[in-house]
Structures are given as structure tokens and as C-alpha cells.
Design a protein around this motif. Structure first.
Motif, PDB file in Angstrom:
ATOM      1  N   ARG A   1       6.361  -5.858  -7.784  1.00 35.47           N
ATOM      2  CA  ARG A   1       6.412  -4.751  -8.471  1.00 35.47           C
ATOM      3  C   ARG A   1       6.733  -5.486  -9.573  1.00 35.47           C
TER       4      ARG A   1
ATOM      5  N   GLN B   1     -12.545  -2.362 -12.457  1.00 34.48           N
ATOM      6  CA  GLN B   1     -10.911  -2.037 -11.893  1.00 34.48           C
ATOM      7  C   GLN B   1     -10.336  -2.253 -13.327  1.00 34.48           C
TER       8      GLN B   1
ATOM      9  N   ARG C   1       0.878  -1.616  -0.180  1.00 29.67           N
ATOM     10  CA  ARG C   1       0.564   0.449   0.396  1.00 29.67           C
ATOM     11  C   ARG C   1       0.677   0.799   0.183  1.00 29.67           C
TER      12      ARG C   1
ATOM     13  N   LYS D   1      -6.618  -0.297 -14.462  1.00 26.94           N
ATOM     14  CA  LYS D   1      -6.426  -0.350 -13.139  1.00 26.94           C
ATOM     15  C   LYS D   1      -6.102  -2.179 -12.565  1.00 26.94           C
ATOM     16  N   ASP D   2      -4.786  -2.130 -12.618  1.00 26.13           N
ATOM     17  CA  ASP D   2      -4.156  -3.553 -11.406  1.00 26.13           C
ATOM     18  C   ASP D   2      -4.509  -4.018 -10.302  1.00 26.13           C
TER      19      ASP D   2
ATOM     20  N   ALA E   1       3.662   0.693  -3.714  1.00 24.08           N
ATOM     21  CA  ALA E   1       2.888   0.863  -5.169  1.00 24.08           C
ATOM     22  C   ALA E   1       1.209   1.043  -4.750  1.00 24.08           C
ATOM     23  N   PRO E   2       1.111   2.025  -4.326  1.00 24.87           N
ATOM     24  CA  PRO E   2      -0.453   3.051  -3.964  1.00 24.87           C
ATOM     25  C   PRO E   2      -1.069   2.990  -5.002  1.00 24.87           C
ATOM     26  N   GLU E   3      -0.992   3.026  -6.326  1.00 23.90           N
ATOM     27  CA  GLU E   3      -1.456   2.726  -7.368  1.00 23.90           C
ATOM     28  C   GLU E   3      -2.304   1.378  -7.567  1.00 23.90           C
TER      29      GLU E   3
END
Length: 207
Positions: free
Chosen positions: A183, A95, A30, A100-101, A33-35
Motif C-alpha cells: 500500500r 479500470q 482484499r 482505479k488501481d 486495501a478494498p479499494e
């Protein structure tokens, strides 16, 4: 013109034996990798104080949940302590279509259900550095009797045999390193030829 950057998101399934550190790694992601979008589960249990519908869980009645099962609206589901838990297919689909991932943290048996219903997902198996370290982590919770520890270790050894059904293996030795590996896997998957061609069928015209 150039090649368009629009792409479909990835469903990233992080699984592994109890004690491997799935929750810890996902919690750290979180920040790292906030994306990433974190999959929200549906459940029939009552909301706890401070929990928000659609954020912590999608809270459903038993009848609503069983209708979701019957209509195949769940990627996976299980019953635990008289309550249902599951992953709504529609939330994940929405999503992904937005590019979005989505990260799904789940137990090994649930991951098998997801692979059957969503084989295009990216499946990552999280390993502890050793069985000795795995036992140490389980004991470190301070909530398990020695008998339960032995039971969990036996179950974990069986679950380790499921690694062959995953696309990638990440050893959780240091949290930061494990997050970096996850990531890197996501970045590599977006660069796969098959995904590029599917997302950009007319790519040559854009050059």
C-alpha cells in the motif's frame, strides 16, 4: 480553483517465486486495501460450480481466446494443462481510465510479458524471508513430493535472479507488514512527479 484530484489508476503487478505467498498477500489485501480492483483473467477451462463469468474468470472458447491472442488483446497469456489463461488488456484499461488501481498477481514469466506490453505498470517482487522458509512453505502445502519440492526450489532460485527487472522488493515475513508495504508503494507511485504532471498537465493554472 485548486488542483483536481482526478488521476489515472495504476496497474500493480505482484510477482515472485512459487511459495513466496503471492496468493496469501493478495487475499489479505482484499481486507487491507478494498479499494484495489483485482484483475480478472480469461480462460478456456470450464467454469467450476459457483464460479461467475466476469467475476472469477472471463470464460472463453478456445477459438475466442486464440482470436484474442491474434488481435493482441492480452497483456500476457500462457497454456497450462491444455487450457489457455491470460490477462485481458481491455478490462485493465477500463479500470485504469476510471482512476482505479488494478492488482495483478502473476508468475515471473507472465510478469515479463506484462512489462513488455505495459512498461508503465508498477512491478513488485515478493520475496520469502529466506530460502529455508520458502522450502518450508512449499512442504507445508502437504501436496508435493520431495522430488517436486526440489524441482520447485531449483526453479525458485532461477526466478529470484529476475528481481533486477522489478521496481520494488517486498519481503513477505508477516502478512500485515507485506500488505502495508504494498500500500505504501502504491501511495508513493501516485505521488511521483512524472505521474502528477501527466495526470495534471495544467496543474499550475489550478493553483
Amino acid at each position: 480553483m485548486g488542483i483536481h484530484s482526478k488521476k489515472k489508476g495504476l496497474l500493480v503487478v505482484l510477482s515472485g517465486p512459487s511459495g513466496a505467498g503471492k496468493g496469501t498477500v493478495c487475499g489479505a489485501l482484499r481486507t487491507y486495501a478494498p479499494e484495489l480492483v483485482y484483475s480478472v483473467s480469461a480462460t478456456t477451462r470450464k467454469p467450476r460450480e459457483g464460479e461467475v463469468n466476469g467475476v472469477n474468470y472471463f470464460f472463453k472458447t478456445r477459438q475466442e481466446f486464440e482470436e484474442m491472442i491474434g488481435e493482441e488483446q492480452l497483456l500476457e497469456w500462457a497454456q497450462y494443462v491444455n487450457n489457455y489463461y491470460g490477462t485481458p488488456r481491455e478490462f485493465v484499461k477500463e479500470q485504469l481510465e476510471q482512476g482505479k488501481d488494478v492488482l495483478l498477481e502473476i508468475e515471473v514469466q507472465g510478469a515479463k510479458q506484462v512489462r513488455e506490453r505495459f512498461p508503465e505498470g508498477v512491478f513488485i517482487f515478493l520475496l520469502p524471508p529466506s530460502l529455508k522458509e520458502l522450502a518450508s512453505r512449499i512442504r507445508g502445502r502437504g501436496t508435493e513430493t520431495e522430488e517436486i519440492v526440489r524441482h520447485r526450489m531449483s526453479a525458485a532460485e532461477q526466478e529470484l535472479g529476475e528481481v533486477e527487472y522489478y521496481d520494488y522488493v517486498v519481503v513477505n515475513d508477516r502478512i500485515e507488514d507485506a500488505c502495508d508495504r504494498v500500500r505504501s508503494i502504491i501511495t508513493a507511485e501516485h505521488c511521483r512527479r512524472e505521474r502528477f504532471i501527466n495526470d495534471q498537465p495544467n496543474w499550475l493554472e489550478g493553483m
